[in-house]
Design a protein around this motif. Structure first.
Motif, PDB file in Angstrom:
ATOM      1  N   ASP A 243      12.797   8.040   2.109  1.00 55.37           N
ATOM      2  CA  ASP A 243      13.965   7.263   1.690  1.00 55.37           C
ATOM      3  C   ASP A 243      14.256   6.157   2.697  1.00 55.37           C
ATOM      4  OD1 ASP A 243      16.324   6.292   0.675  1.00 55.37           O
ATOM      5  OD2 ASP A 243      17.228   8.255   0.343  1.00 55.37           O
ATOM      6  N   ALA A 244      13.541   5.036   2.569  1.00 56.88           N
ATOM      7  CA  ALA A 244      13.701   3.924   3.509  1.00 56.88           C
ATOM      8  C   ALA A 244      15.097   3.301   3.409  1.00 56.88           C
ATOM      9  CB  ALA A 244      12.640   2.864   3.242  1.00 56.88           C
ATOM     10  N   LEU A 245      15.669   3.298   2.214  1.00 56.29           N
ATOM     11  CA  LEU A 245      17.000   2.714   2.028  1.00 56.29           C
ATOM     12  C   LEU A 245      18.030   3.434   2.893  1.00 56.29           C
ATOM     13  CD1 LEU A 245      18.700   0.649   0.259  1.00 56.29           C
ATOM     14  CD2 LEU A 245      19.206   2.620  -1.187  1.00 56.29           C
ATOM     15  N   ASN A 246      18.027   4.755   2.845  1.00 56.85           N
ATOM     16  CA  ASN A 246      18.994   5.523   3.629  1.00 56.85           C
ATOM     17  C   ASN A 246      18.670   5.524   5.118  1.00 56.85           C
ATOM     18  OD1 ASN A 246      21.099   6.414   1.908  1.00 56.85           O
ATOM     19  ND2 ASN A 246      19.671   7.798   0.904  1.00 56.85           N
TER      20      ASN A 246
ATOM     21  N   GLN B 254       7.705  -2.481  -0.111  1.00 59.21           N
ATOM     22  CA  GLN B 254       8.965  -1.993  -0.666  1.00 59.21           C
ATOM     23  C   GLN B 254       9.779  -1.203   0.342  1.00 59.21           C
ATOM     24  OE1 GLN B 254      10.056  -2.879  -3.865  1.00 59.21           O
ATOM     25  NE2 GLN B 254      11.972  -2.132  -2.965  1.00 59.21           N
ATOM     26  N   ASN B 255       9.112  -0.411   1.159  1.00 59.32           N
ATOM     27  CA  ASN B 255       9.840   0.360   2.165  1.00 59.32           C
ATOM     28  C   ASN B 255      10.511  -0.546   3.185  1.00 59.32           C
ATOM     29  OD1 ASN B 255       9.220   2.961   1.187  1.00 59.32           O
ATOM     30  ND2 ASN B 255       7.222   2.898   2.153  1.00 59.32           N
ATOM     31  N   ALA B 256       9.819  -1.592   3.600  1.00 56.91           N
ATOM     32  CA  ALA B 256      10.400  -2.545   4.552  1.00 56.91           C
ATOM     33  C   ALA B 256      11.615  -3.228   3.949  1.00 56.91           C
ATOM     34  CB  ALA B 256       9.359  -3.579   4.964  1.00 56.91           C
ATOM     35  N   MET B 257      11.501  -3.606   2.695  1.00 58.32           N
ATOM     36  CA  MET B 257      12.611  -4.289   2.033  1.00 58.32           C
ATOM     37  C   MET B 257      13.786  -3.336   1.785  1.00 58.32           C
ATOM     38  SD  MET B 257      11.736  -7.431   1.809  1.00 58.32           S
ATOM     39  CE  MET B 257      11.074  -7.075   3.464  1.00 58.32           C
ATOM     40  N   ASP B 258      13.473  -2.088   1.427  1.00 56.05           N
ATOM     41  CA  ASP B 258      14.539  -1.104   1.207  1.00 56.05           C
ATOM     42  C   ASP B 258      15.278  -0.801   2.503  1.00 56.05           C
ATOM     43  OD1 ASP B 258      14.021  -0.931  -1.470  1.00 56.05           O
ATOM     44  OD2 ASP B 258      12.918   0.966  -1.359  1.00 56.05           O
ATOM     45  N   ALA B 259      14.519  -0.678   3.603  1.00 58.16           N
ATOM     46  CA  ALA B 259      15.146  -0.408   4.899  1.00 58.16           C
ATOM     47  C   ALA B 259      16.083  -1.538   5.289  1.00 58.16           C
ATOM     48  CB  ALA B 259      14.077  -0.207   5.968  1.00 58.16           C
ATOM     49  N   SER B 260      15.648  -2.767   5.069  1.00 54.58           N
ATOM     50  CA  SER B 260      16.481  -3.920   5.405  1.00 54.58           C
ATOM     51  C   SER B 260      17.718  -3.984   4.518  1.00 54.58           C
ATOM     52  CB  SER B 260      15.665  -5.212   5.263  1.00 54.58           C
ATOM     53  OG  SER B 260      16.419  -6.340   5.647  1.00 54.58           O
ATOM     54  N   ARG B 261      17.524  -3.689   3.242  1.00 54.77           N
ATOM     55  CA  ARG B 261      18.668  -3.730   2.309  1.00 54.77           C
ATOM     56  C   ARG B 261      19.700  -2.668   2.674  1.00 54.77           C
ATOM     57  NH1 ARG B 261      19.150  -1.450  -2.949  1.00 54.77           N
ATOM     58  NH2 ARG B 261      16.929  -0.929  -2.927  1.00 54.77           N
TER      59      ARG B 261
END
Length: 344
Positions: free
Chosen positions: A151-154, A184-191
């Motif tokens: 869960d890169a976003l969290n 996608q993981n990089a972008m989710d982490a940043s978001r």
């Protein structure tokens, strides 16, 4: 060797020295042979000569940890693995997957270079009757049999929350090490990071576009530090880059251990050896460690079931993330995949 013993009473007729089996006996033995053959195949993994195919976008960091674990588990079960590294080249990955299809692998595991273009190769594999599982980078494709990721976003939100809690309320500059814009993981982490930190009025975020490359990180950090020498925090979504961050801070004279005057608060995600060492040395305040072993185990279990023609109970798995503060790193080092594997 297998010995068949007929427990039942069996009628054997001896006429002139010749032994004949009745039809009932023949049926019994036929059934027993069928049961034996079925047992041989269901009692072990029903894989062929080339069992598992793996195609990765690269073979570094957490990807390498997952692949190494898959190979280790397969070796323990005496299964063959063909492991191919595209080194970030999508055309190479396309050729790799085609070769795995031609080898008639039972299951192909993919960490894609490009999450959209890879769908063509997945379709070809499916047409050949080969199940495809994906790890790390999720793909919006219903034909995928299983996905294992994190869960890169969290993770990004957790990093922001930690920095906000450590903030002194003054006007502060925070550096964000940004990953590849096609990951996608990089972008989710940043978001996730910006979802929380952008609402804090006194914090300004300056991004370093690293492409998750150490040299780009080092040069980007030096450039930003020369312009903003009074930064208060650094967030890196990939702990492989922590050594490069350390080196940039040393060159500017800003690498200070936790508890000392001028220390820059740091959060690092993933859990590689570089992140572990920077934390042990007192420079990284918080490690967000992704449970890479969990991803590998879930992926392997799915591969075995699919390769044996069985149905999965779930088509996805999300690994846990452990938040480990600097003072707890040594105590919890066995849960940090970079420490246990030595992978940077």
């Amino acid at each position: 060797m297998y010995e068949i013993k007929l427990i039942q009473n069996i009628n054997i007729h001896d006429f002139g020295g010749n032994i004949y089996m009745t039809k009932n006996i023949k049926r019994t033995i036929t059934v027993l042979i069928m049961v034996l053959v079925f047992g041989l195949f269901t009692g072990c993994k029903t894989f062929q000569a080339s069992d598992i195919g793996i195609s990765t976008s690269d073979n570094i960091g957490m990807t390498k940890k997952i692949v190494d674990d898959l190979i280790k588990m397969a070796k323990s079960d005496q299964l063959k693995v063909t492991d191919l590294d595209a080194e970030g080249n999508f055309d190479t990955q396309t050729l790799h997957i085609q070769s795995l299809i031609e080898q008639e692998c039972n299951v192909i595991a993919i960490c894609p270079v490009n999450t959209e273009e890879i769908k063509k190769s997945i379709a070809v594999a499916n047409e050949a009757g080969i199940a495809v599982v994906v790890f790390e980078k999720s793909i919006n494709d219903d034909s995928i049999a299983f996905f294992a990721g994190y869960d890169a976003l969290n993770e990004g939100k957790s990093a922001a929350q930690a920095i906000v809690e450590a903030d002194d309320g003054k006007e502060n500059i925070v550096i964000e090490i940004v990953g590849p814009n096609d990951n996608q993981n990089a972008m989710d982490a940043s978001r996730g990071f910006h979802d929380l930190i952008d609402v804090i009025d006194n914090i300004t975020v300056v991004q370093v576009y690293s492409n998750w490359n150490p040299q780009s990180t080092y040069e980007g950090m030096k450039s930003v530090l020369k312009k903003y020498p009074t930064i208060s925090a650094v967030y890196s979504s990939n702990s492989t880059l922590d050594t490069a961050i350390d080196e940039a801070l040393i060159e500017i004279g800003l690498l200070k251990p936790i508890g000392s005057s001028g220390h820059i608060y740091r959060v690092s995600s993933s859990g590689s050896k570089n992140g572990y060492e920077s934390a042990v040395n007192g420079y990284v305040d918080l490690l967000l460690v992704t449970a890479a072993e969990e991803q590998a185990k879930a992926l392997y279990d799915a591969i075995v079931l699919l390769g044996s023609g069985k149905t999965l109970e779930s088509d996805s798995f999300v690994a846990r993330t452990y938040s480990i503060t600097q003072d707890q790193v040594e105590i919890n080092k066995e849960n940090i995949w970079g420490f246990t594997s030595g992978i940077e």
